[in-house]
Design a protein around this motif. Structure first.
Motif, PDB file in Angstrom:
ATOM      1  N   ARG A   1       0.852  -1.193   0.000  1.00 34.40           N
ATOM      2  CA  ARG A   1       0.000   0.000   0.000  1.00 34.40           C
ATOM      3  C   ARG A   1       0.885   1.239   0.000  1.00 34.40           C
ATOM      4  O   ARG A   1       0.850   2.066   0.903  1.00 34.40           O
ATOM      5  CB  ARG A   1      -0.938  -0.015   1.211  1.00 34.40           C
ATOM      6  N   GLN A   2       1.699   1.317  -1.038  1.00 35.90           N
ATOM      7  CA  GLN A   2       2.567   2.470  -1.225  1.00 35.90           C
ATOM      8  C   GLN A   2       2.140   3.249  -2.459  1.00 35.90           C
ATOM      9  O   GLN A   2       1.443   2.729  -3.333  1.00 35.90           O
ATOM     10  CB  GLN A   2       4.023   2.040  -1.388  1.00 35.90           C
ATOM     11  N   VAL A   3       2.588   4.487  -2.528  1.00 34.09           N
ATOM     12  CA  VAL A   3       2.395   5.311  -3.721  1.00 34.09           C
ATOM     13  C   VAL A   3       3.716   5.985  -4.067  1.00 34.09           C
ATOM     14  O   VAL A   3       4.522   6.300  -3.184  1.00 34.09           O
ATOM     15  CB  VAL A   3       1.287   6.377  -3.531  1.00 34.09           C
ATOM     16  N   LEU A   4       3.941   6.158  -5.351  1.00 34.30           N
ATOM     17  CA  LEU A   4       5.050   6.990  -5.813  1.00 34.30           C
ATOM     18  C   LEU A   4       4.482   8.373  -6.064  1.00 34.30           C
ATOM     19  O   LEU A   4       3.506   8.526  -6.797  1.00 34.30           O
ATOM     20  CB  LEU A   4       5.675   6.404  -7.076  1.00 34.30           C
ATOM     21  N   MET A   5       5.092   9.374  -5.424  1.00 30.40           N
ATOM     22  CA  MET A   5       4.635  10.749  -5.562  1.00 30.40           C
ATOM     23  C   MET A   5       5.666  11.551  -6.352  1.00 30.40           C
ATOM     24  O   MET A   5       6.860  11.213  -6.369  1.00 30.40           O
ATOM     25  CB  MET A   5       4.408  11.386  -4.181  1.00 30.40           C
ATOM     26  N   VAL A   6       5.221  12.595  -7.013  1.00 27.75           N
ATOM     27  CA  VAL A   6       6.092  13.393  -7.861  1.00 27.75           C
ATOM     28  C   VAL A   6       5.826  14.874  -7.633  1.00 27.75           C
ATOM     29  O   VAL A   6       4.682  15.291  -7.386  1.00 27.75           O
ATOM     30  CB  VAL A   6       5.899  13.016  -9.349  1.00 27.75           C
ATOM     31  N   ASP A   7       6.882  15.645  -7.698  1.00 28.95           N
ATOM     32  CA  ASP A   7       6.795  17.101  -7.604  1.00 28.95           C
ATOM     33  C   ASP A   7       7.080  17.669  -8.990  1.00 28.95           C
ATOM     34  O   ASP A   7       8.219  17.666  -9.453  1.00 28.95           O
ATOM     35  CB  ASP A   7       7.815  17.628  -6.592  1.00 28.95           C
ATOM     36  N   ARG A   8       6.042  18.149  -9.648  1.00 26.87           N
ATOM     37  CA  ARG A   8       6.191  18.676 -11.007  1.00 26.87           C
ATOM     38  C   ARG A   8       6.269  20.203 -11.018  1.00 26.87           C
ATOM     39  O   ARG A   8       5.990  20.840 -12.030  1.00 26.87           O
ATOM     40  CB  ARG A   8       5.045  18.192 -11.892  1.00 26.87           C
ATOM     41  N   GLY A   9       6.639  20.770  -9.881  1.00 30.92           N
ATOM     42  CA  GLY A   9       6.845  22.213  -9.836  1.00 30.92           C
ATOM     43  C   GLY A   9       5.671  23.002  -9.333  1.00 30.92           C
ATOM     44  O   GLY A   9       5.675  24.235  -9.399  1.00 30.92           O
ATOM     45  N   ARG A  10       4.662  22.308  -8.817  1.00 30.84           N
ATOM     46  CA  ARG A  10       3.529  23.007  -8.228  1.00 30.84           C
ATOM     47  C   ARG A  10       3.994  23.733  -6.973  1.00 30.84           C
ATOM     48  O   ARG A  10       4.782  23.198  -6.195  1.00 30.84           O
ATOM     49  CB  ARG A  10       2.426  22.006  -7.867  1.00 30.84           C
ATOM     50  N   SER A  11       3.531  24.933  -6.753  1.00 31.96           N
ATOM     51  CA  SER A  11       3.961  25.709  -5.596  1.00 31.96           C
ATOM     52  C   SER A  11       3.553  25.003  -4.308  1.00 31.96           C
ATOM     53  O   SER A  11       2.413  24.560  -4.165  1.00 31.96           O
ATOM     54  CB  SER A  11       3.336  27.110  -5.623  1.00 31.96           C
ATOM     55  N   PRO A  12       4.492  24.871  -3.349  1.00 28.73           N
ATOM     56  CA  PRO A  12       4.146  24.237  -2.079  1.00 28.73           C
ATOM     57  C   PRO A  12       3.130  25.063  -1.303  1.00 28.73           C
ATOM     58  O   PRO A  12       3.079  26.285  -1.419  1.00 28.73           O
ATOM     59  CB  PRO A  12       5.489  24.159  -1.346  1.00 28.73           C
ATOM     60  N   VAL A  13       2.329  24.353  -0.505  1.00 26.68           N
ATOM     61  CA  VAL A  13       1.330  25.040   0.307  1.00 26.68           C
ATOM     62  C   VAL A  13       1.982  25.775   1.456  1.00 26.68           C
ATOM     63  O   VAL A  13       1.605  26.889   1.807  1.00 26.68           O
ATOM     64  CB  VAL A  13       0.296  24.015   0.838  1.00 26.68           C
ATOM     65  N   GLY A  14       2.997  25.155   2.056  1.00 26.57           N
ATOM     66  CA  GLY A  14       3.672  25.740   3.208  1.00 26.57           C
ATOM     67  C   GLY A  14       4.969  26.436   2.814  1.00 26.57           C
ATOM     68  O   GLY A  14       5.291  26.587   1.638  1.00 26.57           O
TER      69      GLY A  14
ATOM     70  N   TRP B   1      13.674  12.304   7.179  1.00 23.79           N
ATOM     71  CA  TRP B   1      13.558  12.114   8.632  1.00 23.79           C
ATOM     72  C   TRP B   1      13.491  13.475   9.323  1.00 23.79           C
ATOM     73  O   TRP B   1      14.187  14.419   8.937  1.00 23.79           O
ATOM     74  CB  TRP B   1      14.770  11.341   9.136  1.00 23.79           C
ATOM     75  N   VAL B   2      12.633  13.548  10.334  1.00 29.25           N
ATOM     76  CA  VAL B   2      12.512  14.751  11.160  1.00 29.25           C
ATOM     77  C   VAL B   2      12.723  14.345  12.614  1.00 29.25           C
ATOM     78  O   VAL B   2      12.179  13.324  13.068  1.00 29.25           O
ATOM     79  CB  VAL B   2      11.130  15.414  10.987  1.00 29.25           C
ATOM     80  N   ARG B   3      13.506  15.120  13.333  1.00 26.11           N
ATOM     81  CA  ARG B   3      13.715  14.842  14.760  1.00 26.11           C
ATOM     82  C   ARG B   3      12.353  14.745  15.458  1.00 26.11           C
ATOM     83  O   ARG B   3      11.488  15.598  15.249  1.00 26.11           O
ATOM     84  CB  ARG B   3      14.575  15.958  15.366  1.00 26.11           C
ATOM     85  N   PRO B   4      12.136  13.682  16.231  1.00 26.32           N
ATOM     86  CA  PRO B   4      10.804  13.423  16.793  1.00 26.32           C
ATOM     87  C   PRO B   4      10.150  14.611  17.480  1.00 26.32           C
ATOM     88  O   PRO B   4       8.951  14.861  17.290  1.00 26.32           O
ATOM     89  CB  PRO B   4      11.062  12.278  17.779  1.00 26.32           C
ATOM     90  N   GLU B   5      10.904  15.374  18.266  1.00 27.10           N
ATOM     91  CA  GLU B   5      10.291  16.486  18.994  1.00 27.10           C
ATOM     92  C   GLU B   5       9.935  17.664  18.096  1.00 27.10           C
ATOM     93  O   GLU B   5       9.261  18.607  18.539  1.00 27.10           O
ATOM     94  CB  GLU B   5      11.214  16.956  20.123  1.00 27.10           C
ATOM     95  N   ARG B   6      10.320  17.617  16.819  1.00 31.58           N
ATOM     96  CA  ARG B   6      10.006  18.698  15.881  1.00 31.58           C
ATOM     97  C   ARG B   6       8.948  18.271  14.867  1.00 31.58           C
ATOM     98  O   ARG B   6       8.702  19.009  13.903  1.00 31.58           O
ATOM     99  CB  ARG B   6      11.284  19.134  15.154  1.00 31.58           C
ATOM    100  N   ARG B   7       8.330  17.134  15.065  1.00 26.36           N
ATOM    101  CA  ARG B   7       7.330  16.661  14.112  1.00 26.36           C
ATOM    102  C   ARG B   7       5.975  17.315  14.363  1.00 26.36           C
ATOM    103  O   ARG B   7       5.672  17.725  15.483  1.00 26.36           O
ATOM    104  CB  ARG B   7       7.219  15.131  14.195  1.00 26.36           C
ATOM    105  N   GLY B   8       5.207  17.399  13.288  1.00 20.31           N
ATOM    106  CA  GLY B   8       3.861  17.935  13.395  1.00 20.31           C
ATOM    107  C   GLY B   8       3.759  19.438  13.336  1.00 20.31           C
ATOM    108  O   GLY B   8       2.670  19.993  13.527  1.00 20.31           O
ATOM    109  N   ILE B   9       4.881  20.129  13.039  1.00 17.60           N
ATOM    110  CA  ILE B   9       4.859  21.602  12.997  1.00 17.60           C
ATOM    111  C   ILE B   9       5.349  22.132  11.645  1.00 17.60           C
ATOM    112  O   ILE B   9       5.694  23.305  11.528  1.00 17.60           O
ATOM    113  CB  ILE B   9       5.680  22.219  14.148  1.00 17.60           C
ATOM    114  N   GLY B  10       5.422  21.253  10.641  1.00 14.93           N
ATOM    115  CA  GLY B  10       5.775  21.707   9.300  1.00 14.93           C
ATOM    116  C   GLY B  10       7.234  21.594   8.923  1.00 14.93           C
ATOM    117  O   GLY B  10       7.619  22.004   7.823  1.00 14.93           O
TER     118      GLY B  10
END
Length: 283
Positions: free
Chosen positions: A126-139, A223-232
């Motif tokens: 249950r995986q997906v391959l995702m691609v960034d085609r240059g759409r402006s990021p939301v954040g 990878w994101v340091r665990p204490e910094r997850r969920g904030i973007g």
């Protein structure tokens, strides 16, 4: 260019790709650039010649079926019968353990026979391959994300090991006393393939470019340091890496478990969209 001597035939008519079939292989790789990226990088270095990078196998010629067997097994083209035959051939030439990954339908067919020889530690179907085609990021895009230097090995190693443990559920230092893992981390640093966001002497975000073809750059090990997850942090760091890769002419891609809702959401915020269904078998 054509061969005067046929390549040896293996299991069920499978064989190594012939030098004269390089153009046909290039066409297969170009037809599916997102999936073929790891094998396309190897092809750019050594062509179809078998070597340390791996080998291309076929059943009936590359136009009909094609599989790349290197550090992992990547089926690239073929119907179910051809790919099942190639599964037998991989078992004959590969010592394992390896992973098998690619388009879901291709992996299913190869594993239908390869699974008779190898035990699956985990099937991530249950995986997906995702691609960034240059759409402006939301954040936001974090400006401090940069390639790590080789001299930052001791800084990056703990983050790389933490990512390995979370992703694979194993200790990377248990195999060979950790030497193979340390070499892999050092090689990525030496090639400028590891990107980091560092604050107060600690890595808070890390991403690796696992493969680069002439068109696509494939990310992994995010990878994101665990204490910094969920904030973007993850989306801002990933967006920064992708912006740099696009400036170099690459289309960024990555594979993620679709059940990892948080990661999928972060990648969408970074500008990614789902391209296709993917499967990875860990052995």
């Amino acid at each position: 260019m054509t061969d005067t001597v046929p390549a040896p035939t293996g299991t069920d008519g499978c064989r190594a790709v012939r030098p004269g079939e390089a153009r046909a292989v290039a066409e297969v790789l170009a037809a599916d650039p997102l999936v073929s990226c790891p094998s396309a990088e190897a092809f750019a270095r050594t062509g179809v010649r078998p070597g340390p990078e791996g080998r291309f196998l076929t059943h009936g010629g590359p136009e009909r079926s094609l599989l790349f067997q290197g550090n992992s097994v990547l089926p690239l083209r073929g119907g179910r019968d051809e790919l099942r035959a190639l599964g037998h051939a991989v078992a004959d030439v590969a010592a394992g353990p390896l992973s098998v990954h690619g388009r879901r339908e291709h992996v299913d067919a190869v594993w239908d026979t390869l699974g008779d020889y190898w035990d699956a530690r985990e099937i991530r179907d249950r995986q997906v391959l995702m691609v960034d085609r240059g759409r402006s990021p939301v954040g936001p895009v974090h400006p401090g994300v940069r390639p790590a230097a080789l001299g930052e090995f001791d800084l990056v190693l703990p983050a790389a090991a933490a990512m390995y443990r979370e992703e694979l559920g194993a200790d990377p230092f248990e195999v060979g006393g950790g030497v193979p893992f340390r070499r892999r981390v050092a090689r990525a640093l030496a090639r400028g393939r590891t990107w980091v966001w560092v604050e107060r002497g600690e890595v808070v975000f890390k991403a690796d470019v696992s493969a680069e073809s002439t068109r696509v750059a494939q990310l992994q090990g995010i990878w994101v340091r665990p204490e910094r997850r969920g904030i973007g942090v993850g989306s801002a760091g990933t967006a920064a890496v992708c912006a740099a890769l696009r400036r170099r002419g690459f289309t960024p891609s990555l594979v993620v478990n679709e059940t990892n809702v948080g990661a999928v959401r972060a990648y969408r915020r970074a500008g990614f969209t789902v391209a296709l269904a993917y499967t990875t078998v860990l052995v």
